[in-house]
Design a protein around this motif. Structure first.
Motif, PDB file in Angstrom:
ATOM      1  N   THR B  90       0.828  -1.208   0.000  1.00  0.00           N
ATOM      2  CA  THR B  90       0.000   0.000   0.000  1.00  0.00           C
ATOM      3  C   THR B  90       0.862   1.256   0.000  1.00  0.00           C
ATOM      4  O   THR B  90       2.070   1.216   0.275  1.00  0.00           O
ATOM      5  N   THR B  91       0.230   2.372  -0.282  1.00  0.00           N
ATOM      6  CA  THR B  91       0.839   3.692  -0.124  1.00  0.00           C
ATOM      7  C   THR B  91       0.005   4.507   0.854  1.00  0.00           C
ATOM      8  O   THR B  91      -1.182   4.215   1.061  1.00  0.00           O
ATOM      9  N   PHE B 153      -7.721  -1.347  -3.831  1.00  0.00           N
ATOM     10  CA  PHE B 153      -8.564  -0.502  -2.978  1.00  0.00           C
ATOM     11  C   PHE B 153      -7.926   0.876  -2.871  1.00  0.00           C
ATOM     12  O   PHE B 153      -6.721   1.054  -3.122  1.00  0.00           O
ATOM     13  N   MET B 154      -8.732   1.864  -2.513  1.00  0.00           N
ATOM     14  CA  MET B 154      -8.216   3.211  -2.255  1.00  0.00           C
ATOM     15  C   MET B 154      -9.196   3.939  -1.373  1.00  0.00           C
ATOM     16  O   MET B 154     -10.409   3.691  -1.413  1.00  0.00           O
ATOM     17  N   TYR B 173      -4.822   6.824   1.114  1.00  0.00           N
ATOM     18  CA  TYR B 173      -4.191   5.514   1.145  1.00  0.00           C
ATOM     19  C   TYR B 173      -4.752   4.664   0.001  1.00  0.00           C
ATOM     20  O   TYR B 173      -5.913   4.800  -0.388  1.00  0.00           O
ATOM     21  N   GLY B 174      -3.904   3.812  -0.531  1.00  0.00           N
ATOM     22  CA  GLY B 174      -4.345   2.938  -1.611  1.00  0.00           C
ATOM     23  C   GLY B 174      -3.429   1.744  -1.682  1.00  0.00           C
ATOM     24  O   GLY B 174      -2.299   1.769  -1.167  1.00  0.00           O
ATOM     25  N   GLY B 175      -3.885   0.687  -2.301  1.00  0.00           N
ATOM     26  CA  GLY B 175      -3.051  -0.488  -2.428  1.00  0.00           C
ATOM     27  C   GLY B 175      -3.810  -1.667  -2.982  1.00  0.00           C
ATOM     28  O   GLY B 175      -4.877  -1.510  -3.578  1.00  0.00           O
TER      29      GLY B 175
END
Lengths: 208, 208
Positions: B90-91, B153-154, B173-175
């Motif tokens: 994720t980020t 997802f994000m 956040y996303g990943g």
């Protein structure tokens, strides 16, 4: 709609309403190994005009055959060309699976536009999606009032992708079509002539 | 919904749904926290739908108020909630401004992202527990039933961060859940302590 019981009108046309929801499905476009995916007003039951003030496109597991970026552009001439002038900004958050080689937020010079053509929506800042069977990108893009002939047409996109680090990239794109002609369609394609696969879902947001 | 005239049921609960367009954003389930250790959405349990019915699911979290200052987090399950431990990359980056005007900025958060980790993903770090403090946001989960692609997802959270000068934090956040197994449950919890109060609403986006 009217509801009549035993010859007695309970609710006449227009007086009876149901909460129908504002998000209205228009079109599902699934492409598999195609050169492009197009959503054009008046074609294949697509509505993309003044019917809705806001349109929303969902990307579901989109990818290209060679792991290349996916780009899009708009038409302002009824679908003859998808080459509108776009002004846009882009940035990403990206993180490699190894944790340390890439972990950053970065403005993505080279993926923005200044009165130029195709806009990459993912995978930004790295050469492409991971070229693997389980890799793809999903996300969404809002397009605001495309039928306006007074204002430029604004759009915002966000998508998460599995990039070739390998890792995760959160792609942010926003901008406008620098024209006061009505925008009537959008076309997606993989860059460098590669093929495109995935599903694009088009919705309109009702105005009341 | 039921429509009854003079004691006669004209339309029974649910029967009208097949014939009336209801909009494309479908409310599935609302969970209300009340000193809750976890809030879980499990397909097939308590009327939750989280399968191939929809290509996209959206969680809206509203005024999540923790019992103590901690991280709001989530994780995914592929075994109907027996375990919430899906490997994720994720980020996370965030913008922030303190109430006293100090230290506005934007930064990538290496401590909030994940690299092939089964840990819970941080959605809000140091979420305040003052009487008027809470966090709100949304999480999009794409095509969880797909068995060939990873699960993208994000999400975005805006919240009252309580460390230091206090202020407004926005987290992006996303990943992806790095699994090709179907995801069929999602769990939310604080990193320590309970969720004192708040709502989490689950919606499905109709793909047709």
């Amino acid at each position: 709609m009217a509801i009549i019981s035993n010859a007695v009108t309970i609710a006449d046309a227009g007086s009876f309403s149901l909460p129908l929801g504002a998000l209205t499905f228009i079109k599902s476009l699934t492409v598999s190994g195609a050169s492009t995916g197009t959503l054009q007003h008046g074609s294949s039951s697509v509505v993309f005009d003044s019917t809705y003030p806001v349109y929303l496109i969902k990307y579901i597991n989109v990818f290209s055959n060679a792991g290349q970026n996916i780009a899009m552009n708009f038409t302002i001439d009824g679908g003859s060309n998808y080459n509108a002038a776009i002004v846009s900004s882009t940035w990403v958050a990206e993180h490699a699976e190894d944790d340390t080689s890439v972990n950053r937020t970065s403005y993505s010079t080279g993926y923005d536009n200044h009165n130029s053509g195709d806009q990459v929506v993912f995978n930004i800042n790295k050469g492409g999606l991971l070229n693997a069977g389980d890799a793809s990108a999903s996300g969404e893009m809002y397009i605001f009032n495309p039928s306006s002939t007074t204002f430029t047409t604004h759009f915002m996109s966000r998508a998460n992708s599995m990039s070739e680090y390998p890792g995760s990239t959160d792609n942010f794109v926003a901008g406008y079509v620098n024209s006061t002609n009505a925008v009537t369609g959008i076309r997606f394609h993989a860059v460098s002539g590669n093929t495109l696969s995935g599903t694009f879902l088009l919705y309109g947001l009702k105005d009341g | 919904m039921g429509l009854i005239s003079n004691g006669t049921t004209l339309l029974d609960a649910g029967a009208i749904d097949s014939g009336v367009a209801t909009g494309s954003l479908i409310h599935i389930k609302t969970l209300t926290a009340s000193s809750s250790g976890t809030l879980s959405f499990v397909h097939g349990s308590a009327n939750v739908v989280l399968d191939g019915t929809y290509k996209e699911y959206i969680f809206k979290y509203i005024n999540i108020h923790p019992a103590s200052v901690a991280q709001l987090t989530f994780n995914l399950s592929i075994d109907s909630g027996s375990n919430y431990n899906i490997t994720k990359t994720t980020t996370a980056h965030n913008s922030y401004m303190n109430e006293n005007g100090s230290s506005p900025g934007m930064v990538y958060r290496t401590a909030w992202d994940l690299a092939q980790s089964t840990n819970f993903q941080i959605m809000a770090q140091e979420l305040g527990n003052g009487a008027d403090e809470s966090g709100c946001g949304y999480l999009h989960l794409y095509d969880p039933a797909n068995t060939s692609k990873v699960k993208q997802f994000m999400g975005t959270t805006t919240y009252h961060q309580t460390f230091g000068a206090n202020g407004s934090f926005q987290v992006y956040y996303g990943g992806y859940g790095n699994t090709t197994s179907a995801v069929n449950a999602v769990q939310f919890k604080m990193s320590s302590g309970n969720i004192d109060s708040g709502l989490i609403k689950l919606y499905g986006v109709k793909p047709s």
